[in-house]
Design an enzyme around this catalytic site. Structure first.
Site, PDB file in Angstrom:
ATOM      1  N   HIS A 129      50.563  39.680  45.484  1.00  0.00           N
ATOM      2  CA  HIS A 129      51.396  39.413  44.294  1.00  0.00           C
ATOM      3  C   HIS A 129      52.877  39.470  44.663  1.00  0.00           C
ATOM      4  O   HIS A 129      53.670  38.648  44.225  1.00  0.00           O
ATOM      5  CB  HIS A 129      51.139  40.471  43.199  1.00  0.00           C
ATOM      6  CG  HIS A 129      49.746  40.512  42.660  1.00  0.00           C
ATOM      7  ND1 HIS A 129      49.035  41.691  42.547  1.00  0.00           N
ATOM      8  CD2 HIS A 129      48.938  39.546  42.155  1.00  0.00           C
ATOM      9  CE1 HIS A 129      47.855  41.447  42.007  1.00  0.00           C
ATOM     10  NE2 HIS A 129      47.762  40.157  41.769  1.00  0.00           N
ATOM     11  N   LYS A 136      38.349  44.834  30.332  1.00  0.00           N
ATOM     12  CA  LYS A 136      37.993  45.837  31.341  1.00  0.00           C
ATOM     13  C   LYS A 136      38.834  47.099  31.134  1.00  0.00           C
ATOM     14  O   LYS A 136      39.956  47.022  30.663  1.00  0.00           O
ATOM     15  CB  LYS A 136      38.303  45.303  32.746  1.00  0.00           C
ATOM     16  CG  LYS A 136      37.771  43.938  33.027  1.00  0.00           C
ATOM     17  CD  LYS A 136      38.364  43.368  34.307  1.00  0.00           C
ATOM     18  CE  LYS A 136      39.230  42.159  34.046  1.00  0.00           C
ATOM     19  NZ  LYS A 136      39.927  41.609  35.186  1.00  0.00           N
ATOM     20  N   SER A 153      43.038  42.818  43.665  1.00  0.00           N
ATOM     21  CA  SER A 153      43.159  44.124  43.003  1.00  0.00           C
ATOM     22  C   SER A 153      41.803  44.823  42.953  1.00  0.00           C
ATOM     23  O   SER A 153      41.709  46.042  43.104  1.00  0.00           O
ATOM     24  CB  SER A 153      43.706  43.948  41.580  1.00  0.00           C
ATOM     25  OG  SER A 153      44.991  43.404  41.630  1.00  0.00           O
TER      26      SER A 153
END
Ligand code: PNS
Length: 166
Positions: free
Chosen positions: A22, A46, A133
Site C-alpha cells: 500500500h 469482517k 493484509s
C-alpha cells in the site's frame, strides 16, 4: 469529511493493516497526482484487527512527511463518497493476475453507478506483489516475523497489540 480536503485521487481500501505494498502505491500516486486521499472503509462485515480510527491514525503517521496525502474513513458506497469529495479518480493497486477479476468487477460496477469516476490501477514494486493484509495478519497471529512488510507505525501497533492481548 472536512471541507478543506480537495483530493484529486482517492485510494480506498480496508488497510487492516496498511502494508508496504500500500505504501508503495501511495508513493507512486503522489508522483502522478497533486493530492491523494487514502480512504479507509469503516463499515466492513469482517471484524477488523484495527478499528477504523486506529487504521486512519496509523496511515496518517506513516505519511506524516507527505502533506499532499490525507487520510479519512468512509462508510457506505464508494461512489457516494467520491461524490462528496468531488474527486474523479479511484486508485487501486493491482498486484497479481488473481486480483484482476475482483478489481475489474468493482471498477465496472463503480463506473455503472457513477460514470464520471475513473478507476486507475497502479502496480507495486515486484518485491511487494505477494503482500496482503490477510497474510500479514495470519503471520502475525501465528507469531511470525513481519518486520519490513509493514511500515514502522503499524509494526509498533502490532507489537503493542501482542503485548496487551491475553
Ligand atoms: O482493501 P479492500 O478490502 O480490497 O478494499 C475494498 C473496497 C473498500 C475498495 C471496496 O470494498 C469498497 O469500495 N467498499 C465500499 C462499498 C462499495 O462501494 N461497494 C461496491 C463496490 S463495486
Amino acid at each position: 469529511m472536512s471541507p478543506h480536503l480537495q483530493p484529486l485521487a482517492v485510494y480506498p481500501g480496508s488497510f487492516d493493516p496498511l502494508h508496504m505494498g500500500h505504501v508503495d502505491i501511495v508513493h507512486r500516486a503522489v508522483r502522478l497526482f497533486p493530492g491523494v486521499l487514502v480512504a479507509v472503509l469503516a463499515n466492513t462485515e469482517k471484524k477488523p484487527l484495527f478499528s477504523a480510527e486506529e487504521r486512519v491514525a496509523l496511515i496518517q503517521q506513516t505519511f506524516l512527511q507527505y502533506p499532499q496525502v490525507k487520510v479519512t474513513s468512509f462508510s457506505g458506497l464508494l461512489v457516494d463518497f467520491m461524490r462528496v469529495t468531488g474527486a474523479r479518480v479511484v486508485l487501486r493497486g493491482m498486484r497479481v493476475v488473481s486480483d484482476f477479476e475482483y478489481e475489474f468487477q468493482m471498477a465496472l460496477m463503480n463506473r455503472r453507478l457513477c460514470p464520471e469516476v475513473e478507476t486507475v490501477f497502479l502496480t507495486p514494486q515486484e518485491e511487494f506483489t505477494y503482500l496482503s493484509s490477510r497474510l500479514i495478519k495470519e503471520i502475525w497471529t501465528l507469531g511470525g516475523d513481519i518486520r519490513g512488510l509493514v511500515p514502522p507505525p503499524v509494526q509498533a501497533a502490532l507489537e503493542q497489540k501482542r503485548g496487551t492481548s491475553p
